[in-house]
Design a protein around this motif. Sequence first.
Motif, PDB file in Angstrom:
ATOM      1  N   GLU A  80      14.892  15.188 -18.881  1.00 39.54           N
ATOM      2  CA  GLU A  80      16.537  14.207 -19.198  1.00 39.54           C
ATOM      3  C   GLU A  80      15.030  12.746 -19.485  1.00 39.54           C
ATOM      4  OE1 GLU A  80      19.943  14.175 -17.684  1.00 39.54           O
ATOM      5  OE2 GLU A  80      20.309  12.259 -19.069  1.00 39.54           O
ATOM      6  N   PHE A  81      15.134  12.019 -18.658  1.00 34.29           N
ATOM      7  CA  PHE A  81      14.235  10.975 -18.129  1.00 34.29           C
ATOM      8  C   PHE A  81      13.595  11.044 -19.335  1.00 34.29           C
ATOM      9  CE2 PHE A  81      14.952   9.331 -13.889  1.00 34.29           C
ATOM     10  CZ  PHE A  81      16.468   9.060 -14.064  1.00 34.29           C
ATOM     11  N   VAL A  82      12.763  12.097 -19.309  1.00 31.24           N
ATOM     12  CA  VAL A  82      11.729  11.698 -19.841  1.00 31.24           C
ATOM     13  C   VAL A  82      11.400  12.216 -21.752  1.00 31.24           C
ATOM     14  CG1 VAL A  82       8.934  13.037 -19.903  1.00 31.24           C
ATOM     15  CG2 VAL A  82      10.288  12.500 -18.139  1.00 31.24           C
ATOM     16  N   MET A  83      12.335  13.171 -22.472  1.00 30.18           N
ATOM     17  CA  MET A  83      12.664  12.880 -23.301  1.00 30.18           C
ATOM     18  C   MET A  83      13.192  11.631 -24.203  1.00 30.18           C
ATOM     19  SD  MET A  83      10.630  15.704 -23.778  1.00 30.18           S
ATOM     20  CE  MET A  83      10.526  16.193 -25.088  1.00 30.18           C
ATOM     21  N   ASN A  84      13.665  11.229 -23.295  1.00 30.60           N
ATOM     22  CA  ASN A  84      14.964  10.139 -23.910  1.00 30.60           C
ATOM     23  C   ASN A  84      14.483   8.663 -23.866  1.00 30.60           C
ATOM     24  OD1 ASN A  84      17.013  11.331 -25.165  1.00 30.60           O
ATOM     25  ND2 ASN A  84      17.564  11.614 -22.305  1.00 30.60           N
ATOM     26  N   ALA A  85      13.063   8.466 -23.358  1.00 29.05           N
ATOM     27  CA  ALA A  85      11.929   7.124 -23.319  1.00 29.05           C
ATOM     28  C   ALA A  85      11.553   7.144 -23.824  1.00 29.05           C
ATOM     29  CB  ALA A  85      10.933   7.626 -21.568  1.00 29.05           C
ATOM     30  N   ASP A  86      11.653   5.697 -24.401  1.00 31.26           N
ATOM     31  CA  ASP A  86      10.646   5.398 -25.156  1.00 31.26           C
ATOM     32  C   ASP A  86       9.378   4.029 -24.787  1.00 31.26           C
ATOM     33  OD1 ASP A  86      12.567   3.180 -24.873  1.00 31.26           O
ATOM     34  OD2 ASP A  86      12.918   2.238 -27.019  1.00 31.26           O
ATOM     35  N   LEU A  87       9.347   4.075 -23.000  1.00 27.43           N
ATOM     36  CA  LEU A  87       8.951   3.030 -22.757  1.00 27.43           C
ATOM     37  C   LEU A  87       8.839   3.409 -21.728  1.00 27.43           C
ATOM     38  CD1 LEU A  87       7.175   0.920 -22.646  1.00 27.43           C
ATOM     39  CD2 LEU A  87       8.532  -0.648 -21.417  1.00 27.43           C
ATOM     40  N   LEU A  88       7.243   4.362 -20.499  1.00 30.25           N
ATOM     41  CA  LEU A  88       7.699   5.033 -19.968  1.00 30.25           C
ATOM     42  C   LEU A  88       5.741   3.741 -18.487  1.00 30.25           C
ATOM     43  CD1 LEU A  88       7.004   6.679 -17.415  1.00 30.25           C
ATOM     44  CD2 LEU A  88       4.614   7.618 -18.889  1.00 30.25           C
ATOM     45  N   LEU A  89       6.369   3.342 -17.652  1.00 27.64           N
ATOM     46  CA  LEU A  89       6.108   2.148 -16.708  1.00 27.64           C
ATOM     47  C   LEU A  89       5.136   3.407 -15.744  1.00 27.64           C
ATOM     48  CD1 LEU A  89       5.565  -0.944 -16.002  1.00 27.64           C
ATOM     49  CD2 LEU A  89       7.705  -0.276 -15.067  1.00 27.64           C
ATOM     50  N   VAL A  90       4.491   3.459 -15.544  1.00 32.35           N
ATOM     51  CA  VAL A  90       3.541   3.828 -14.472  1.00 32.35           C
ATOM     52  C   VAL A  90       2.429   2.837 -13.974  1.00 32.35           C
ATOM     53  CG1 VAL A  90       1.359   5.484 -14.172  1.00 32.35           C
ATOM     54  CG2 VAL A  90       2.728   5.603 -16.391  1.00 32.35           C
ATOM     55  N   ALA A  91       2.653   3.524 -12.227  1.00 26.36           N
ATOM     56  CA  ALA A  91       2.490   2.462 -11.031  1.00 26.36           C
ATOM     57  C   ALA A  91       1.811   3.559 -10.217  1.00 26.36           C
ATOM     58  CB  ALA A  91       4.019   1.792 -10.702  1.00 26.36           C
ATOM     59  N   GLY A  92       1.023   3.403  -9.506  1.00 24.99           N
ATOM     60  CA  GLY A  92       0.488   4.115  -8.273  1.00 24.99           C
ATOM     61  C   GLY A  92       0.066   5.033  -8.479  1.00 24.99           C
ATOM     62  N   THR A  93       0.057   5.568  -9.845  1.00 23.32           N
ATOM     63  CA  THR A  93      -0.503   7.195  -9.339  1.00 23.32           C
ATOM     64  C   THR A  93      -1.706   7.695 -10.156  1.00 23.32           C
ATOM     65  OG1 THR A  93      -0.021   9.116 -10.156  1.00 23.32           O
ATOM     66  CG2 THR A  93       1.294   7.605 -11.218  1.00 23.32           C
ATOM     67  N   SER A  94      -3.186   8.299  -9.938  1.00 23.81           N
ATOM     68  CA  SER A  94      -3.483   8.789 -10.274  1.00 23.81           C
ATOM     69  C   SER A  94      -3.053   9.744 -11.502  1.00 23.81           C
ATOM     70  CB  SER A  94      -4.933   9.057  -9.756  1.00 23.81           C
ATOM     71  OG  SER A  94      -4.141   9.946  -8.560  1.00 23.81           O
ATOM     72  N   CYS A  95      -2.279  10.245 -11.575  1.00 19.58           N
ATOM     73  CA  CYS A  95      -2.123  11.100 -12.629  1.00 19.58           C
ATOM     74  C   CYS A  95      -2.878  12.678 -12.765  1.00 19.58           C
ATOM     75  CB  CYS A  95      -1.971  10.577 -13.813  1.00 19.58           C
ATOM     76  SG  CYS A  95      -0.973   9.286 -13.930  1.00 19.58           S
ATOM     77  N   GLN A  96      -3.583  12.551 -11.007  1.00 14.88           N
ATOM     78  CA  GLN A  96      -4.206  14.113 -10.997  1.00 14.88           C
ATOM     79  C   GLN A  96      -2.644  15.210 -10.777  1.00 14.88           C
ATOM     80  OE1 GLN A  96      -6.324  13.250  -8.129  1.00 14.88           O
ATOM     81  NE2 GLN A  96      -7.828  11.882  -9.435  1.00 14.88           N
ATOM     82  N   VAL A  97      -1.528  15.254 -10.190  1.00 14.49           N
ATOM     83  CA  VAL A  97      -1.001  16.195  -9.486  1.00 14.49           C
ATOM     84  C   VAL A  97       0.367  16.185 -10.518  1.00 14.49           C
ATOM     85  CG1 VAL A  97      -1.798  16.625  -7.980  1.00 14.49           C
ATOM     86  CG2 VAL A  97      -0.248  14.707  -8.140  1.00 14.49           C
ATOM     87  N   MET A  98       1.104  16.669 -10.462  1.00 16.73           N
ATOM     88  CA  MET A  98       2.558  17.465 -11.713  1.00 16.73           C
ATOM     89  C   MET A  98       3.658  16.012 -10.949  1.00 16.73           C
ATOM     90  SD  MET A  98       2.189  18.689 -14.129  1.00 16.73           S
ATOM     91  CE  MET A  98       3.629  19.384 -14.921  1.00 16.73           C
ATOM     92  N   PRO A  99       4.248  15.794 -11.563  1.00 20.10           N
ATOM     93  CA  PRO A  99       4.128  15.329 -12.935  1.00 20.10           C
ATOM     94  C   PRO A  99       3.920  14.493 -13.984  1.00 20.10           C
ATOM     95  CG  PRO A  99       5.924  14.144 -12.591  1.00 20.10           C
ATOM     96  CD  PRO A  99       5.278  14.642 -10.508  1.00 20.10           C
ATOM     97  N   SER A 100       2.786  13.986 -12.828  1.00 25.52           N
ATOM     98  CA  SER A 100       2.411  12.768 -13.494  1.00 25.52           C
ATOM     99  C   SER A 100       1.313  12.767 -14.898  1.00 25.52           C
ATOM    100  CB  SER A 100       1.621  11.548 -12.123  1.00 25.52           C
ATOM    101  OG  SER A 100       0.370  12.242 -11.771  1.00 25.52           O
ATOM    102  N   ALA A 101       0.904  14.179 -13.971  1.00 26.93           N
ATOM    103  CA  ALA A 101      -0.320  14.887 -15.212  1.00 26.93           C
ATOM    104  C   ALA A 101       0.027  15.081 -16.486  1.00 26.93           C
ATOM    105  CB  ALA A 101      -1.632  16.047 -14.152  1.00 26.93           C
ATOM    106  N   THR A 102       1.327  14.875 -16.584  1.00 27.23           N
ATOM    107  CA  THR A 102       2.241  15.838 -18.309  1.00 27.23           C
ATOM    108  C   THR A 102       2.862  14.245 -18.980  1.00 27.23           C
ATOM    109  OG1 THR A 102       3.398  16.340 -17.336  1.00 27.23           O
ATOM    110  CG2 THR A 102       1.756  17.961 -16.986  1.00 27.23           C
TER     111      THR A 102
END
Length: 242
Positions: free
Chosen positions: A175-197
Motif C-alpha cells: 500500500e505504501f509503495v504503490m501510492n508513493a510518488d517519492l521514495l527516500l532511501v536511507a542507510g540501505t545497500s538495497c541488496q535484500v528484500m524489500p529494498s532490492a525491489t
Amino acid sequence: MEDSLDHAVRLLQEAKKTIALTGAGVSTESGIPDFRSGGGLWSRFEPQEYATLRAFRADPEKVWEMPAELMSITNAQPNKGHYAMAQMEERGSLVGIITQNIDSLHQRAGSRRVVEYHGSLASFSCMQCPQSYSFADVQSLAMPPRCSHCDEILKPDVVFFDEQIPPATLRETEEFVMNADLLLVAGTSCQVMPSATIPATVRAHGGKIIEINREPVLVDMADVVLDGSFAKRLSQLMDALS
Ligand SMILES: [Zn+2]
C-alpha cells in the motif's frame, strides 16, 4: 545551478506521498552494530546457524546469543536522523517508513507509521502457548528468556531467514509503495528484500527517488543522491523544510 540538497527539498515539497525506506546504516549512527559489512554481525553469527527457524527449533539457546547481544545495547538511542523523520511525519511531509531494522529506533523517536519488514526485538512470543511478552518483560530475565506459563524458550518477533514475511506486513508495504510518488532511501545497500525491489517499483509508476547513503548504490535510478551521514542529511532536509 540548483545543488543536490535544494533539489531534494524541492522534490519533498512537490511530492504528495513521500515514503521512506531505511536499513542498517541509519542505526549504525546510533551505535547498533552492522550486519553485513566486514566484521559485521553476520561474520560472527552465521545466518544459517543463528537466524533461521530451523536453527531456533534445534538449539534456541545458541540462537539467542545474537538477540541477547543486540538487546544488551540498551544505551542505543535514536539519532538526529530518526528524530528528523518523525518531525517530517508530524508536519505531513512523510506518510510512513518501511524499515528493515529490528531496533524500534524510529518509533522511539516518535514515528507512528512504521512497517517493520523483518519484525522487531520489541516483542517476544511463546511457540507453545499464546503468551507474548514485551521488551521490558524480557529484559529483566536471564537469557535466554522463558515463558512464565510453560517454561518454553521465547522467540523474538523477528522474521528469520526461512520464515515468510507476515501477510499484513506485505499488504501494508504494498500500500505504501504503490501510492508513493517519492521514495527516500536511507542507510540501505538495497541488496535484500524489500529494498532490492522497492526503488524500481516506485520508479516504474513514475515516482521519484532521493538516496541518502554513505556509499550510494542507486546512482542510475535516483533523482538526487546525498552522500554522507544520515543524521546530518536528514537534519539538513528537515531544517530546509521548516
Ligand atoms: Zn508459553
